[in-house]
Design a protein around this motif. Structure first.
Motif, PDB file in Angstrom:
ATOM      1  N   HIS A 158       0.842  -1.202   0.000  1.00  0.00           N
ATOM      2  CA  HIS A 158       0.000   0.000   0.000  1.00  0.00           C
ATOM      3  C   HIS A 158       0.877   1.252   0.000  1.00  0.00           C
ATOM      4  O   HIS A 158       1.879   1.311   0.706  1.00  0.00           O
ATOM      5  N   PRO A 159       0.530   2.273  -0.806  1.00  0.00           N
ATOM      6  CA  PRO A 159       1.288   3.526  -0.758  1.00  0.00           C
ATOM      7  C   PRO A 159       1.289   4.122   0.643  1.00  0.00           C
ATOM      8  O   PRO A 159       0.360   3.864   1.408  1.00  0.00           O
ATOM      9  N   PRO A 160       2.301   4.921   1.013  1.00  0.00           N
ATOM     10  CA  PRO A 160       3.278   5.549   0.131  1.00  0.00           C
ATOM     11  C   PRO A 160       4.260   4.527  -0.449  1.00  0.00           C
ATOM     12  O   PRO A 160       4.598   3.543   0.191  1.00  0.00           O
ATOM     13  N   TYR A 161       4.727   4.799  -1.663  1.00  0.00           N
ATOM     14  CA  TYR A 161       5.682   3.929  -2.321  1.00  0.00           C
ATOM     15  C   TYR A 161       7.050   4.169  -1.693  1.00  0.00           C
ATOM     16  O   TYR A 161       7.763   5.121  -2.013  1.00  0.00           O
ATOM     17  N   ALA A 162       7.421   3.287  -0.768  1.00  0.00           N
ATOM     18  CA  ALA A 162       8.662   3.460  -0.010  1.00  0.00           C
ATOM     19  C   ALA A 162       9.110   2.096   0.501  1.00  0.00           C
ATOM     20  O   ALA A 162       8.289   1.299   0.955  1.00  0.00           O
ATOM     21  N   CYS A 163      10.420   1.835   0.418  1.00  0.00           N
ATOM     22  CA  CYS A 163      10.929   0.546   0.876  1.00  0.00           C
ATOM     23  C   CYS A 163      12.404   0.679   1.227  1.00  0.00           C
ATOM     24  O   CYS A 163      13.125   1.516   0.658  1.00  0.00           O
ATOM     25  N   GLU A 164      12.842  -0.138   2.148  1.00  0.00           N
ATOM     26  CA  GLU A 164      14.228  -0.128   2.574  1.00  0.00           C
ATOM     27  C   GLU A 164      15.051  -1.124   1.760  1.00  0.00           C
ATOM     28  O   GLU A 164      14.517  -1.966   1.041  1.00  0.00           O
ATOM     29  N   GLY A 189      -5.866  -3.977  -6.192  1.00  0.00           N
ATOM     30  CA  GLY A 189      -4.611  -3.587  -6.805  1.00  0.00           C
ATOM     31  C   GLY A 189      -4.305  -2.108  -6.686  1.00  0.00           C
ATOM     32  O   GLY A 189      -4.757  -1.433  -5.755  1.00  0.00           O
ATOM     33  N   ASP A 190      -3.535  -1.596  -7.654  1.00  0.00           N
ATOM     34  CA  ASP A 190      -2.998  -0.241  -7.583  1.00  0.00           C
ATOM     35  C   ASP A 190      -2.626   0.200  -9.008  1.00  0.00           C
ATOM     36  O   ASP A 190      -2.048  -0.575  -9.762  1.00  0.00           O
ATOM     37  N   TYR A 191      -2.929   1.450  -9.357  1.00  0.00           N
ATOM     38  CA  TYR A 191      -2.595   1.926 -10.708  1.00  0.00           C
ATOM     39  C   TYR A 191      -1.089   2.109 -10.905  1.00  0.00           C
ATOM     40  O   TYR A 191      -0.569   1.889 -11.997  1.00  0.00           O
TER      41      TYR A 191
END
Length: 495
Positions: free
Chosen positions: A207-213, A302-304
């Motif tokens: 799920h947004p925010p689009y962020a990852c380590e 899903g997600d666009y």
């Protein structure tokens, strides 16, 4: 009588089907989900019943479609007398452990009837017998102070953050949830003569925010990220909701490199979800519980992710990025399975009927799902049609979800939902074979031939050669609403 299998639901939030490597995404790194195909089935044509969280969960945890009980908004959750598979499993001999996302039971209601323990994941406390609790959001810890420039250049409304240098609350909660699940599996393996378990573990990613380590952020090969679907403004006869969101998100001037980075970060989040799933599978195998456990990996919707120059999701549009979700099932050893990628049309609404069948009991209420056991065994004909639906009629202000100003990343969608034009109004999508038809209450219907147009770019609704198909789809949609419009509750009242 055969031993009841354990059941594991491992649920993503906002994961599209084409984000998995085995379903064709060359940039995706999902070895643990992919490896389940050695023992199970991936349904490449699985669909959610609503493309946002609450209505979808109220559907897949009941076997009822959103329109049947009016669950078409984020702020109408289940009432205490409504059926739910968590209750059903608990009442039929299962120890029900609920970990993670809710979006089904109102925050001010107890969860005692639904499970034997509930862990939200903020900490490691069982809060089944408590109401209230902390409210949280995933943006605050990493999002800088909002400026007008951020609104105008799309950096706020894109939900893009990028590399996580430290965990925000939602990211850390997923790690907590996985640890709770692993600790439970370990503890359960040491108990003798106990109930089978139903472990419902629902994570926040991707799920947004689009962020990852790291290491997941850096392991995605940006050169392999699939191309986007073109800007919605270049297409004709699509839903007005999409044009409205696009105009407010301000992403039209983004470069392809910028969109690629956003999409790669999303895939990194999917990869981290896959890694966490692998941790749980490893624990099941280590404790000799893997063969006795039926595993379901799927997402609520899903997600666009930049397709059509739109980010996030929408309540009443049904392109495959938001409606076609991953569903991978590995049944326990007593059930026949033909490992493969299946093309059968299936729905999340089929899940309650499936696990009730596996558990050897009948559901105590009328529902509309169909067990997947024959399809797992090799039958490629499951349903002739699948459905996804959403939106509202004019005047349903309670569905608008007001309260988000321009400083909120959700503002483009929610502001468009508040319009009394056709943007947020009712629509239902039906797929039969490779034809997708969407009936819209107040604007032009849509028809797509996925064999010729997999990106759903050209609306064929007015094309003469498809008119017979349109009428067949309308007839089948009428049957759908006749069959599923309501159900009579069990039990009788005194007159």
């Amino acid at each position: 009588m055969a031993k009841k299998p354990n059941i594991l639901f491992f649920v993503a939030d906002q994961m599209r089907a084409d984000s998995l490597h085995h379903l064709g995404n060359a940039a995706s790194v999902t070895p643990n989900i992919d490896n389940i195909l050695n023992d199970g089935v991936s349904f490449e044509n699985a669909y959610c019943q609503n493309p946002v969280c609450v209505p979808s969960r109220c559907s897949f945890l009941t076997g009822l479609y959103p329109h049947t009980t009016g669950h078409r908004t984020m702020h109408f959750l289940q009432r205490e007398n409504e059926p739910n598979i968590l209750k059903e499993m608990k009442n039929n001999g299962y120890e029900v452990i609920w970990i993670g996302g809710n979006d089904i039971v109102p925050r001010d209601k107890l969860k005692t009837a639904y499970c034997d323990a509930y862990y939200e994941g903020i900490d490691f406390t069982d809060t089944r017998d408590f109401t209230g609790g902390k409210l949280f959001g995933g943006l605050a810890d990493n999002q800088p102070v909002v400026t007008e420039e951020m609104m105008n250049d799309g950096s706020l409304y894109s939900f893009y953050i990028g590399k996580l240098e430290k965990h925000d609350l939602c990211s850390q909660m997923d790690w907590n949830r996985v640890k709770i699940a692993i600790d439970y599996i370990e503890r359960k393996s040491k108990e003798k003569d106990t109930k089978p378990f139903f472990l419902y573990c629902s994570l926040f990613f991707p799920h947004p925010p689009y962020a990852c380590e790291d290491p997941w952020y850096s392991m995605i090969d940006r050169s392999k990220v699939p191309p986007r679907r073109p800007n919605i403004q270049t297409l004709k006869d699509k839903a007005s909701m999409l044009y409205g969101i696009n105009e407010k998100q301000h992403l039209d001037n983004w470069s392809e490199d910028r969109f690629t980075e956003l999409r790669a970060t999303y895939l990194a989040m999917v990869s981290r979800f896959d890694h966490q799933f692998g941790m749980i599978v490893d624990k099941l195998k280590e404790t000799n519980q893997y063969e006795d456990t039926s595993i379901f990996v799927y997402s609520d919707h899903g997600d666009y992710t930049g397709d059509y120059s739109i980010c996030e999701k929408v309540q009443n549009c049904f392109e495959n990025p938001v409606s076609n979700i991953p569903l991978v099932v590995k049944p326990a050893k007593q059930f026949e399975v033909k490992p493969r990628i299946s093309k059968a049309l299936v729905e999340l609404v089929d899940l309650p009927a499936t696990i009730a069948k596996m558990g050897g009991f009948e559901l105590s209420y009328t529902q509309f799902g169909k067990p997947l056991l024959e399809t797992l065994a090799g039958n490629e004909t499951h349903k002739d049609a699948v459905f996804c639906e959403g939106g509202r009629i004019h005047g349903e202000e309670q569905c608008m979800e007001k309260g988000h100003g321009p400083e909120s990343p959700y503002y483009p969608r929610l502001a468009t939902q508040g319009s009394e034009g056709p943007e947020h109004t009712k629509a239902t999508m039906m797929r039969m074979g490779n034809i997708k038809y969407t009936m819209r209450l107040y604007e032009k219907d849509e028809l797509y031939d996925l064999d010729k147009d997999p990106m759903e770019l050209k609306n064929l609704i007015d094309e003469p050669e498809y008119q017979e198909t349109v009428w067949k789809m309308k007839e089948r949609l009428l049957q759908y609403f006749m069959e599923t419009g309501d159900f009579v509750p069990m039990g009788r009242d005194r007159r």
